[in-house]
Design a protein around this motif. Structure first.
Motif, PDB file in Angstrom:
ATOM      1  N   HIS A  76      42.181  39.906  34.370  1.00 23.51           N
ATOM      2  CA  HIS A  76      41.557  39.658  35.674  1.00 23.51           C
ATOM      3  C   HIS A  76      42.422  38.761  36.559  1.00 23.51           C
ATOM      4  O   HIS A  76      42.459  38.941  37.781  1.00 23.51           O
ATOM      5  CB  HIS A  76      40.168  39.049  35.480  1.00 23.51           C
ATOM      6  N   ASP A 116      45.127  40.971  37.837  1.00 22.98           N
ATOM      7  CA  ASP A 116      44.561  41.951  38.774  1.00 22.98           C
ATOM      8  C   ASP A 116      44.243  41.313  40.120  1.00 22.98           C
ATOM      9  O   ASP A 116      44.301  41.975  41.164  1.00 22.98           O
ATOM     10  CB  ASP A 116      43.302  42.575  38.175  1.00 22.98           C
ATOM     11  N   PRO A 119      46.572  43.725  42.352  1.00 23.40           N
ATOM     12  CA  PRO A 119      45.551  44.721  41.995  1.00 23.40           C
ATOM     13  C   PRO A 119      46.182  46.009  41.480  1.00 23.40           C
ATOM     14  O   PRO A 119      47.105  46.557  42.079  1.00 23.40           O
ATOM     15  CB  PRO A 119      44.814  44.947  43.325  1.00 23.40           C
ATOM     16  N   SER A 144      43.342  50.183  35.263  1.00 22.55           N
ATOM     17  CA  SER A 144      41.976  49.715  35.043  1.00 22.55           C
ATOM     18  C   SER A 144      41.927  48.864  33.784  1.00 22.55           C
ATOM     19  O   SER A 144      42.876  48.847  32.988  1.00 22.55           O
ATOM     20  CB  SER A 144      41.028  50.900  34.902  1.00 22.55           C
TER      21      SER A 144
END
Length: 505
Positions: A170, A173, A177, A182
């Motif tokens: 996270h 990300d 991003p 994913s």
């Protein structure tokens, strides 16, 4: 690729690893990076060089630095004195647009009306200090930072992963991003378990595109050695009675809540508090209405840990910082030591910025030998004039332990640093070291080596079950072993800072 051209404008000479970091940020990483050097290696300086280089190129007009409230003044001072930036600690609505170089606390900035004003501004650089606080994508901190428009983003943290590898995903990300795809992609490619990476070397190689970490041994500096001592001790009889009663209650209550599918988080808190001190546990016991436990806690006037600390201080001739997670423990220990005519200073999150600064100054300049600090003292405060640390209780996050030790084991330290970790025998505190070791192993397999924190022991079990359930099960095994064996012979609880270490790493 280019070079760093702003160095001649500085009034000091940065260290080679700091220049190397700035170069990597601006060239291979395109101005978006996680700066994850070990505590005390100068991440603030690295960020400042990046800013100075952008200013040198004429590419720096609007800067926002988000830091914990107690560090905003320190950031502003560093930027003004070392880099000549017109830095402003902002607390007003009008300041966001007015000032080109703003430092503020993330807690203030994310609130209305400030957040909406900040979101409307296009920044050249946003810097987030102590960025491990962004590990939860559902938090308001994470949502706020992800909504800011900025060309360059620097996330500063010595501990980019703390509890499990999802935090690392996270954080990356947020910075870039889609860098890992994913979470399902990340999980498939790199996770063997919650805290166990698949293909650690490959993951480390991928992280070099977004994360920079220097270890002290790699840099052109030589810090004194770090010596970590584990001191096991026995609870007093009244403390043991309280501990046993708390564990009995928690075991029954845990089963009841689990059957009813209710939260057990508060139970875990009580288990942690009773390992710190009876005074830390008493407030929670009262708030939970555990009438049968209140007398057991109230009758305790002395804690075994406090006696050990007292013996240490009576033999020590050097300054000592004592860390605890709980204000109630801090308050008890301060009163206990003052009653014995040992002068102390206290440092905690409830102090204002000016008071914190004055406390740090007084600890350095006066003859007062002891500073007792809660966890808030583990971030930002620089105490390299002190070289003895006592961890009165161990945080269950090993990276917080590194933050504590890093307050003294950092640039400017001239003596070997001695760290004393207190741990009560026959309690879950003793066995939490296994979990800490597991988390440390996870960190080293993904981010890189960290200094010794606890002592040399490999984790004996995988901790995949709920922490409370695991620990209560461990406690049951401890009690069974106690019943089979004779009590151990008495061991003196006193120890001296200059004697041979009890348990060296």
């Amino acid at each position: 690729m280019g070079r760093i051209s702003c160095l001649q404008q500085l009034d000091f000479e940065p260290l080679p690893h700091q220049i190397d970091t700035a170069w990597k940020v601006l060239y291979p990483m395109g101005g978006r990076a996680i700066l994850a050097d070990e505590v005390g290696l100068g991440k603030t300086i690295e960020a400042g060089i990046v800013l100075k280089e952008l200013q040198f190129r004429g590419q720096l007009n609007k800067v926002l630095i988000l830091a914990p409230k107690n560090l905003t003044g320190q950031w502003a001072h560093e930027m003004r004195t070392k880099f000549g930036f017109p830095c402003w600690v902002n607390k007003r609505e009008y300041g966001w647009n007015w000032h080109p170089f703003v430092v503020t606390s993330i807690d203030l900035a994310k609130r209305s009306p400030h957040a909406d004003i900040i979101r409307a501004i296009e920044y050249d650089v946003v810097i987030v200090d102590e960025a491990h606080r962004l590990k939860n994508p559902r938090s308001s901190n994470y949502a706020f930072v992800s909504s800011i428009k900025t060309k360059h983003l620097l996330l500063l943290t010595a501990t980019p992963v703390q509890n499990d590898l999802k935090e690392l995903f996270h954080l990356v990300d947020l910075l870039r991003p889609g860098y890992f795809g994913s979470f399902a992609d990340f999980q498939s490619a790199f996770l063997a378990g919650k805290r166990e990476p698949k293909n650690p070397k490959e993951l480390q190689d991928v992280l070099t595109g977004v994360l920079i970490r220097h270890h002290r041994s790699e840099c052109a500096i030589k810090l004194p050695n770090r010596h970590v001592h584990l001191l096991p001790l026995d609870l007093t009889e009244p403390e043991q009675a309280l501990y046993d009663a708390v564990v009995d209650f928690l075991r029954n209550e845990f089963r009841r809540r689990k059957e009813m599918k209710k939260s057990t988080l508060g139970l875990l808190t009580l288990l942690r508090e009773v390992c710190s001190s009876s005074f830390a546990a008493l407030g929670t016991i009262e708030s939970m209405g555990l009438e049968e436990l209140i007398p057991l806690a109230e009758q305790i006037r002395q804690n075994a840990k406090a006696q050990v600390v007292t013996d240490f201080l009576q033999h020590s001739k050097e300054k000592v910082i004592i860390f605890t997670e709980y204000f109630q423990t801090l308050d008890y220990l301060a009163m206990h030591l003052q009653a014995l005519r040992i002068p102390v200073l206290v440092y905690h999150g409830g102090l204002g910025r000016w008071t914190r600064a004055m406390t740090q100054h007084e600890f350095q300049k006066s003859d007062i030998p002891v500073l007792i600090s809660t966890e808030s003292g583990g971030e930002g405060i620089n105490l390299q004039f002190c070289h003895q640390v006592i961890n009165y209780d161990l945080p269950w996050n090993p990276m917080r332990l590194e933050q504590r030790i890093g307050r003294v084991h950092r640039l400017g330290q001239k003596h070997d640093v001695h760290v004393y970790n207190l741990s009560t025998r026959g309690t879950i505190e003793e066995h939490m070291l296994d979990l800490l070791q597991e988390k440390i192993q996870m960190f080293t397999q993904t981010v890189g080596f960290i200094e010794r924190l606890i002592y040399s022991q490999k984790s004996s079990e995988k901790l995949e079950t709920h922490a409370l359930e695991y620990l209560l099960d461990i406690q049951a095994k401890i009690n069974q072993e106690k019943a089979k064996t004779k009590p151990p012979s008495e061991v003196s609880s006193s120890f001296q800072p200059v004697s041979p270490p009890l348990f060296l790493l």
